[in-house]
Design an enzyme around this catalytic site. Sequence first.
Site, mmCIF file in Angstrom:
data_model
loop_
_atom_site.group_PDB
_atom_site.id
_atom_site.type_symbol
_atom_site.label_atom_id
_atom_site.label_comp_id
_atom_site.label_asym_id
_atom_site.label_seq_id
_atom_site.Cartn_x
_atom_site.Cartn_y
_atom_site.Cartn_z
ATOM 1 N N GLU A 1 -2.114 8.629 9.203
ATOM 2 C CA GLU A 1 -2.922 9.153 8.098
ATOM 3 C C GLU A 1 -4.037 10.004 8.689
ATOM 4 O OE1 GLU A 1 -3.250 6.566 4.257
ATOM 5 O OE2 GLU A 1 -5.107 6.363 5.406
ATOM 6 N N VAL B 1 -17.128 -7.625 -5.721
ATOM 7 C CA VAL B 1 -18.478 -8.080 -5.386
ATOM 8 C C VAL B 1 -19.521 -7.153 -6.018
ATOM 9 C CG1 VAL B 1 -20.089 -8.511 -3.491
ATOM 10 C CG2 VAL B 1 -17.666 -9.057 -3.201
ATOM 11 N N HIS C 1 -16.911 6.712 0.747
ATOM 12 C CA HIS C 1 -16.055 5.794 -0.004
ATOM 13 C C HIS C 1 -16.574 5.719 -1.430
ATOM 14 C CE1 HIS C 1 -13.936 3.825 3.479
ATOM 15 N NE2 HIS C 1 -14.838 4.579 4.069
ATOM 16 N N LYS D 1 0.803 -1.230 0.000
ATOM 17 C CA LYS D 1 0.000 0.000 0.000
ATOM 18 C C LYS D 1 0.829 1.270 0.000
ATOM 19 C CE LYS D 1 -4.155 -2.062 1.776
ATOM 20 N NZ LYS D 1 -5.293 -1.972 2.684
ATOM 21 N N GLU E 1 -9.998 3.099 -5.394
ATOM 22 C CA GLU E 1 -10.789 3.552 -4.248
ATOM 23 C C GLU E 1 -10.331 4.925 -3.795
ATOM 24 O OE1 GLU E 1 -11.203 0.971 -0.936
ATOM 25 O OE2 GLU E 1 -12.273 -0.553 -2.085
ATOM 26 N N GLU F 1 -6.609 3.047 -2.474
ATOM 27 C CA GLU F 1 -5.942 1.826 -2.933
ATOM 28 C C GLU F 1 -6.576 1.346 -4.231
ATOM 29 O OE1 GLU F 1 -6.542 -1.698 -0.575
ATOM 30 O OE2 GLU F 1 -8.420 -0.966 0.244
ATOM 31 N N ARG G 1 -8.968 -6.819 -8.973
ATOM 32 C CA ARG G 1 -9.804 -8.014 -9.122
ATOM 33 C C ARG G 1 -11.190 -7.564 -9.584
ATOM 34 N NH1 ARG G 1 -9.841 -6.823 -3.419
ATOM 35 N NH2 ARG G 1 -11.911 -6.069 -2.898
ATOM 36 N N LYS H 1 -18.588 -3.756 2.913
ATOM 37 C CA LYS H 1 -19.640 -3.013 2.219
ATOM 38 C C LYS H 1 -20.967 -3.770 2.270
ATOM 39 C CE LYS H 1 -16.042 -1.370 -0.850
ATOM 40 N NZ LYS H 1 -15.333 -1.669 -2.116
ATOM 41 N N LYS I 1 -2.046 3.291 11.590
ATOM 42 C CA LYS I 1 -2.365 2.046 10.869
ATOM 43 C C LYS I 1 -1.157 1.130 10.830
ATOM 44 C CE LYS I 1 -5.799 3.564 7.473
ATOM 45 N NZ LYS I 1 -6.014 3.660 6.006
#
Lengths: 166, 166, 432, 432
Positions: C200, C295, C208, C116, C275, C288, C292, C237, C158
């Site tokens: 952060e 969903v 989001h 990341k 995102e 990020e 892929r 989500k 984080k």
Amino acid sequence: MTLDGLADELACGKYLSQDRLQLLCVVSEIVSRVLADSPAQPGQLRVSAGDVAVEIRWPRHPARHTKSIPEEGASVAAIPVESANCWIRADTVGTFYRAPEPGAAPFVQVGDLVSPGQQLGIIEAMKLMIPICSDIDGQLTSVLVEDGAPVEYDQPLFAIAMVNTG
Amino acid sequence: MTLDGLADELACGKYLSQDRLQLLCVVSEIVSRVLADSPAQPGQLRVSAGDVAVEIRWPRHPARHTKSIPEEGASVAAIPVESANCWIRADTVGTFYRAPEPGAAPFVQVGDLVSPGQQLGIIEAMKLMIPICSDIDGQLTSVLVEDGAPVEYDQPLFAIAMVNTG
Amino acid sequence: MFSTVLVANRGEIALRVVRTCRELGIRVAVAYSTVDRDSAAIRLADQAICVGPAPAKHGYLSIPAIIEAARACGADAIHPGYGFLSENPDFAEVCADHGMTFIGAPPEVMRRLGDKSAAKAMMAAGGLPLLPGTAGPVSTAQEAHRRASEIGYPLMIKATAGGGGRGIRVVRDATELNRIYQQTTATAKATFGDGLVYLERFLPTARHVEVQVLCDGHGNVVHLGERDCSVQRRHQKLIEESPAPNVPAGLAEKLSAAAVEGARVAGYVGVGTFEFLVDTAGQFYFMEVNARIQVEHPVTEVVTGIDLVREQLRIAAGERLEFSQNEVRPSGTAIECRVNLEDPTRDFMPRPGHVEEFVPPGGPFVRVDTHGFTGYRMPPCYDSLLAKVIVWAPDRAGARSRMRRALDEFRIAGPGIATTIPFLHRVLKHPQ
Amino acid sequence: MFSTVLVANRGEIALRVVRTCRELGIRVAVAYSTVDRDSAAIRLADQAICVGPAPAKHGYLSIPAIIEAARACGADAIHPGYGFLSENPDFAEVCADHGMTFIGAPPEVMRRLGDKSAAKAMMAAGGLPLLPGTAGPVSTAQEAHRRASEIGYPLMIKATAGGGGRGIRVVRDATELNRIYQQTTATAKATFGDGLVYLERFLPTARHVEVQVLCDGHGNVVHLGERDCSVQRRHQKLIEESPAPNVPAGLAEKLSAAAVEGARVAGYVGVGTFEFLVDTAGQFYFMEVNARIQVEHPVTEVVTGIDLVREQLRIAAGERLEFSQNEVRPSGTAIECRVNLEDPTRDFMPRPGHVEEFVPPGGPFVRVDTHGFTGYRMPPCYDSLLAKVIVWAPDRAGARSRMRRALDEFRIAGPGIATTIPFLHRVLKHPQ
């Protein structure tokens, strides 16, 4: 065991309703009757009613790959038998070999007596050679997969007739 | 009747598999036990298991609107009883009236003895006045709908206790 | 195009991939674990191959098992779905070594985006705005204090090795910093074996919003608009929609342009998602890349009319995108609700079980992606997603009414079964 | 808008209307017969009211029963669905007499369009092309011979009182005319109590193409494109699609313009369909108007994004169309397949029964309109339609592949159950 007795005995699960319990009981009852009336002793039995399934086999000594999966309270007593066939299954997906290398003699032949820990074959998965061993005493009655054939997980590879060592 | 006996007896339907037949048998068995153990004789019974449903009522003389719907071969013997309530139902959608006109006395009062053909009320549908008549001998035990209320087809309007004329 | 695709996944996404393979006339095999023997995907597939027992690490996550399964069914490509091996660059390399196409991003791209900090640095170099924070790990409490005063409060500490909402703590002001810094590093060391943390800025009311991109192997990049995924529970989500509602005019275009630029910078190939966090002032920050199929991809399919799995297969097969950016014309509003077997009244605890009654909604402008059916037994070992309900309408108010109607219709019952539907209804009642 | 709508129908169309009422926040009641007690429409409705026993004439077709049911549930509008009372002008008048809105065309318009000869004469006056034939009935065999030689062979002799494919005979040449004329008049007299017949040119290879129109009560008329309904069995449609395939360029526009003109001439209000025959040369002929929502309306909904039942309700409530013709932008191809419980190997004999397994298809761009569910028992007294599967794709080839996939997925089983699915598969295999 009476229907009511079994239902009472099991009436502890908070998610299981009375009617489903009764269904299990009557299935159990039917199984008992079928077993009592069966002319020959079965080697394997599978009963399902709705979402409940019971699968049983009767080797004298339970083997590693021999599964007994009673679910949700229904149960039937295992009945001892003199001999039965048992399967040795694939532990992984891969390619099955009967011999240690191409051209060599197979690890075992049909008719051989085998014992726990004895190697029966090989599965190759991504160049890794994984030995397949017996986990019971018995006599090899058949080899269920061709040499060099792909096998999937849990696929029966060898049938072994168990010898009564009790 | 034993489970096996019933299963054999019913094993004629080509669409009904053996396991479903057996399910019917055990349901039948449970029904028999419940009936045997019931403290009072029931007036109505409904049993369903999966897609099979049995509904029974026990008037001595079945009335026109009294339904008995045994399905797919499962059956339980009807048991005679001394008296039971029977319903007179609406023949059509409309507005229910107990009296021939506003302010007049009702056709019948609770407690009245009624006989087949006797008018009990009226349903008005699009200005058409449709008489509601009894089709049994008995005593009116209750009026189930308010005067002037809308009713739907098949809605119970009057409860009548049947008199044993046997 | 491929001759046989192996689907190395389960549940609704396995069925989703099988459906598109069938529509394209591609032979399709499904890898399954012993508890997924009766799955809907298997029923529709040409072949099924058991790859292991229920625990994922011996089955769906086992690279040798999947590779051998692919070989056994003669697959020339493997679709990993989401989760499991879908963002594993090692797996993608092993596929290539065995002459099979991994249907996903190139391994080196996944590797770069999976780190990341490195991904953020790369995107910052490409001009994408980042949330104020430390680019790399903070080594001491003193350094944390110094950097925190530059970043401003509230902020998050984080764990570098964390993810999925784990290893994150919020610091409201400077007095809390020392204590929470010590706690977070200690927990991170214990949990992930690595005590490194970074700081952060924390935006409590941020939305989001993510942008779907499609990149072929010939340098063509298009975006398919954005999705808002602000309704979450436990960092997962639950409701997604497109276009993003209540964002300032012009913001969607800026987000999309940033995502396209980011995809070019990363050398991205395949379907991917960028995102972003969007604050109340309309400022946005890159978070990020999800390398892929996601969903929530149906939301984008419904507004654009583009089958994302089909595009994924075509791109993996080396084909060119069939459309340019100005041929992508999203219309109306789409909303997706995730129906999970879990209990919203008990902190969304998974509730696997036996589905005795299952009647999914239908009718106008309703799509359901589900592997459920009457009699389905959800195993306890995987995620609790049972169905995705997706609706479309010309506008957002219509889509919300339609979703309420669709959820009203959905009948799921069985002993002990509880779903997210009551929670979804409550969220949809709020004007939001 | 209405406060309560009574749905005077059953099956999938009752559910269809209930769905839109719920989405619009309109209270909705369902009229049902005793055998439809457990229907899917009832489950989703606010109220249900039993209107009679299974035979339609004592329930769904009984005007007093429906009117009293509407009164009992406080309905201010009645949606008749299709079939039953949907095109009955007397019923529409009775509704008006009772202060209720009939959701359909005005009774005088229905009456004019219901008389097929009068409808044709009206459309011919409006400039719509008619199939060569006798405008009115033919009284004698001599007159039939004279008119037949003007019309040309092959031709059809049709009973004026017939419909739905009944009372129609084909005459291949002049030698057959006399015999078939006598037979048809005799049969018509026996069957319909009316021996009147008329002659019409027969086009053996013509396509059935229909145009959907929407007309508000303020003079606004738009069309929503056409549907091809050429795949039929026993004169009942089985597969419909939009846009119509394989028609000459520009024909769709001509058909639509003719339908709009026809709607204006008829003073049409509501949703309606203009049916045409199109011959191989691209000539088209007006056939009839269907003054109701049709079974195949989802095909148009999917390509246009317009909810036709919503528009129907809005128009009936006196509202204006919200869009003009050039805002209607159909995209892609939609296909509908009707899944009936009947046996295609036995001349489509209805096969009602108990549905023990019912798993409808789902996933990308698939819509299912069905009142079926696991455990559904289809009564034998009504039509055999169980489900409509509608798919969308950017092009026709994609839609056909998707439909094949969707039908493959559809699992319907039970004792003695047979469906049209194998027949639909066979038709979809042909390039057509």
